[in-house]
Design a protein around this motif. Structure first.
Motif, PDB file in Angstrom:
ATOM      1  N   ARG A 174       0.862  -1.343  -0.026  1.00 13.19           N
ATOM      2  CA  ARG A 174       0.056   0.123  -0.126  1.00 13.19           C
ATOM      3  C   ARG A 174       0.779   1.140  -0.047  1.00 13.19           C
ATOM      4  O   ARG A 174       2.001   1.390   0.406  1.00 13.19           O
ATOM      5  N   TYR A 175       0.260   2.226  -0.612  1.00 13.12           N
ATOM      6  CA  TYR A 175       0.903   3.457  -0.322  1.00 13.12           C
ATOM      7  C   TYR A 175      -0.116   4.525   0.350  1.00 13.12           C
ATOM      8  O   TYR A 175      -1.119   4.646   0.037  1.00 13.12           O
ATOM      9  N   PHE A 176       0.306   4.803   1.566  1.00 14.10           N
ATOM     10  CA  PHE A 176      -0.782   5.241   2.571  1.00 14.10           C
ATOM     11  C   PHE A 176      -1.780   4.273   2.673  1.00 14.10           C
ATOM     12  O   PHE A 176      -1.554   3.106   3.121  1.00 14.10           O
ATOM     13  N   PHE A 177      -2.997   4.555   2.458  1.00 11.22           N
ATOM     14  CA  PHE A 177      -4.034   3.459   2.657  1.00 11.22           C
ATOM     15  C   PHE A 177      -4.467   3.193   1.376  1.00 11.22           C
ATOM     16  O   PHE A 177      -5.458   2.011   1.248  1.00 11.22           O
ATOM     17  N   VAL A 178      -3.843   3.363   0.225  1.00 15.54           N
ATOM     18  CA  VAL A 178      -4.443   2.827  -1.055  1.00 15.54           C
ATOM     19  C   VAL A 178      -3.372   1.640  -1.617  1.00 15.54           C
ATOM     20  O   VAL A 178      -2.339   1.540  -1.456  1.00 15.54           O
ATOM     21  N   THR A 179      -4.125   0.529  -1.787  1.00 15.26           N
ATOM     22  CA  THR A 179      -3.565  -0.778  -2.245  1.00 15.26           C
ATOM     23  C   THR A 179      -2.978  -0.486  -3.564  1.00 15.26           C
ATOM     24  O   THR A 179      -3.511  -0.011  -4.772  1.00 15.26           O
ATOM     25  N   GLY A 209       1.224 -11.195  -5.038  1.00 19.59           N
ATOM     26  CA  GLY A 209       1.442 -11.759  -6.575  1.00 19.59           C
ATOM     27  C   GLY A 209       1.563 -10.661  -7.598  1.00 19.59           C
ATOM     28  O   GLY A 209       1.764 -11.260  -8.683  1.00 19.59           O
ATOM     29  N   GLU A 210       1.171  -9.708  -7.410  1.00 15.00           N
ATOM     30  CA  GLU A 210       0.964  -8.585  -8.740  1.00 15.00           C
ATOM     31  C   GLU A 210       2.244  -7.860  -8.914  1.00 15.00           C
ATOM     32  O   GLU A 210       2.421  -7.222  -9.847  1.00 15.00           O
ATOM     33  N   MET A 211       3.418  -7.924  -8.077  1.00 16.55           N
ATOM     34  CA  MET A 211       4.883  -7.462  -8.233  1.00 16.55           C
ATOM     35  C   MET A 211       5.789  -8.532  -8.540  1.00 16.55           C
ATOM     36  O   MET A 211       6.020  -9.380  -7.294  1.00 16.55           O
ATOM     37  N   GLN A 212       6.273  -9.048  -9.645  1.00 14.92           N
ATOM     38  CA  GLN A 212       7.020 -10.191  -9.972  1.00 14.92           C
ATOM     39  C   GLN A 212       8.312  -9.729 -10.573  1.00 14.92           C
ATOM     40  O   GLN A 212       8.324  -8.792 -11.476  1.00 14.92           O
ATOM     41  N   SER A 213       9.383 -10.467 -10.199  1.00 11.39           N
ATOM     42  CA  SER A 213      10.497 -10.237 -11.085  1.00 11.39           C
ATOM     43  C   SER A 213      11.326 -11.640 -11.013  1.00 11.39           C
ATOM     44  O   SER A 213      11.105 -12.376 -10.324  1.00 11.39           O
ATOM     45  N   ILE A 214      12.155 -11.794 -12.354  1.00  9.82           N
ATOM     46  CA  ILE A 214      12.938 -12.740 -12.291  1.00  9.82           C
ATOM     47  C   ILE A 214      14.418 -12.443 -12.797  1.00  9.82           C
ATOM     48  O   ILE A 214      14.484 -11.455 -13.369  1.00  9.82           O
ATOM     49  N   TYR A 215      15.503 -13.085 -12.253  1.00  8.41           N
ATOM     50  CA  TYR A 215      16.909 -12.588 -12.403  1.00  8.41           C
ATOM     51  C   TYR A 215      17.533 -13.723 -13.006  1.00  8.41           C
ATOM     52  O   TYR A 215      17.488 -14.917 -12.416  1.00  8.41           O
ATOM     53  N   PHE A 216      18.314 -13.400 -13.891  1.00  7.77           N
ATOM     54  CA  PHE A 216      19.278 -14.583 -14.571  1.00  7.77           C
ATOM     55  C   PHE A 216      20.527 -14.158 -14.426  1.00  7.77           C
ATOM     56  O   PHE A 216      21.001 -12.975 -14.662  1.00  7.77           O
ATOM     57  N   GLY A 237       1.192  -6.859 -12.046  1.00  9.68           N
ATOM     58  CA  GLY A 237      -0.127  -7.307 -12.234  1.00  9.68           C
ATOM     59  C   GLY A 237      -1.234  -6.685 -13.069  1.00  9.68           C
ATOM     60  O   GLY A 237      -1.092  -5.541 -12.893  1.00  9.68           O
ATOM     61  N   ARG A 238      -2.174  -7.325 -13.613  1.00 10.48           N
ATOM     62  CA  ARG A 238      -3.313  -6.659 -14.327  1.00 10.48           C
ATOM     63  C   ARG A 238      -4.064  -5.764 -13.350  1.00 10.48           C
ATOM     64  O   ARG A 238      -4.711  -4.787 -13.673  1.00 10.48           O
ATOM     65  N   ASN A 239      -4.257  -5.998 -12.046  1.00  9.86           N
ATOM     66  CA  ASN A 239      -4.983  -5.255 -11.291  1.00  9.86           C
ATOM     67  C   ASN A 239      -4.385  -4.588 -10.149  1.00  9.86           C
ATOM     68  O   ASN A 239      -4.821  -3.716  -9.270  1.00  9.86           O
ATOM     69  N   ALA A 240      -3.065  -4.091 -10.626  1.00  7.98           N
ATOM     70  CA  ALA A 240      -2.074  -3.074  -9.813  1.00  7.98           C
ATOM     71  C   ALA A 240      -2.791  -1.880  -9.781  1.00  7.98           C
ATOM     72  O   ALA A 240      -3.275  -1.181 -10.946  1.00  7.98           O
ATOM     73  N   SER A 241      -2.534  -1.031  -8.900  1.00  7.83           N
ATOM     74  CA  SER A 241      -3.216   0.226  -9.095  1.00  7.83           C
ATOM     75  C   SER A 241      -2.536   1.122 -10.088  1.00  7.83           C
ATOM     76  O   SER A 241      -1.460   0.977 -10.393  1.00  7.83           O
ATOM     77  N   ARG A 242      -3.492   1.940 -10.649  1.00  4.54           N
ATOM     78  CA  ARG A 242      -2.791   3.034 -11.647  1.00  4.54           C
ATOM     79  C   ARG A 242      -1.911   4.069 -10.989  1.00  4.54           C
ATOM     80  O   ARG A 242      -1.080   4.795 -11.893  1.00  4.54           O
ATOM     81  N   LEU A 243      -1.887   4.155  -9.801  1.00  5.69           N
ATOM     82  CA  LEU A 243      -0.911   4.752  -9.193  1.00  5.69           C
ATOM     83  C   LEU A 243       0.458   4.346  -9.567  1.00  5.69           C
ATOM     84  O   LEU A 243       1.612   5.193  -9.238  1.00  5.69           O
ATOM     85  N   SER A 244       0.591   3.086  -9.709  1.00  2.07           N
ATOM     86  CA  SER A 244       2.124   2.587  -9.599  1.00  2.07           C
ATOM     87  C   SER A 244       2.377   2.476 -11.294  1.00  2.07           C
ATOM     88  O   SER A 244       3.537   2.042 -11.733  1.00  2.07           O
TER      89      SER A 244
END
Length: 167
Positions: free
Chosen positions: A94-99, A104-111, A129-136
């Motif tokens: 969350r950013y303050f009270f906003v999700t 599972g909506e923030m993912q990364s892979i490292y090689f 993820g598709r449902n991530a806040s537009r603030l991000s």
């Protein structure tokens, strides 16, 4: 390299160039390895012996914007010449009270592939993820600077070394 990746506590204090504030800021305020996916279950950093293929490891970090989050790290490949691991949030961010991100909506892979005795090739991919806040969204320069800070940390380069990757 495994020891360095497993040293979660060493992420604390990582700095990046904030495009919003136009100055170097601390990205990761605190970080520690966790025994499981529950908050506050602190444990020592992961050892190379624990970081085996298929292993799932947890950590807790406090980010300068989204606060405290639990992350899952999965080791996909671990040999003397190749390391692959992925990371995703398992807690709501969350950013303050906003999700911003549901689990599972923030993912990364490292090689990481060894080129020579002292040189590693590095490649990473991150997604939200598709449902991530537009603030991000819409903060590409900031995302680049955060990714470069993590790369610099792995490479042993000061994370706030001039110049920043993006202004």
């Amino acid at each position: 390299m495994l020891r360095h990746i497993g040293a979660i506590s060493e992420l604390a204090g990582m700095r990046y160039w904030s495009t919003t504030h136009q100055r170097w800021q601390t990205l990761i305020v605190s970080a520690h390895a966790s025994t499981d996916s529950q908050p506050g279950h602190r444990r020592p950093d992961f050892t190379p012996d624990e970081m085996t293929v298929g292993k799932v490891l947890y950590s807790e970090q406090v980010d300068n914007l989204s606060g405290t989050a639990i992350y899952r790290m999965h080791v996909d490949a671990a040999s003397p010449d190749r390391l692959v691991f992925d990371v995703e949030n398992v807690s709501t961010m969350r950013y303050f009270f906003v999700t911003l991100f549901h689990p599972g909506e923030m993912q990364s892979i490292y090689f990481l592939d060894r080129e020579s005795e002292s040189v590693w090739r590095y490649y990473s991919i991150a997604r939200t993820g598709r449902n991530a806040s537009r603030l991000s969204t819409g903060h590409e320069a900031s995302s680049i600077n955060r990714a470069v800070a993590f790369y610099r940390s792995l490479a042993g380069i000061p994370t706030d070394q001039e110049p920043p990757a993006a202004r």
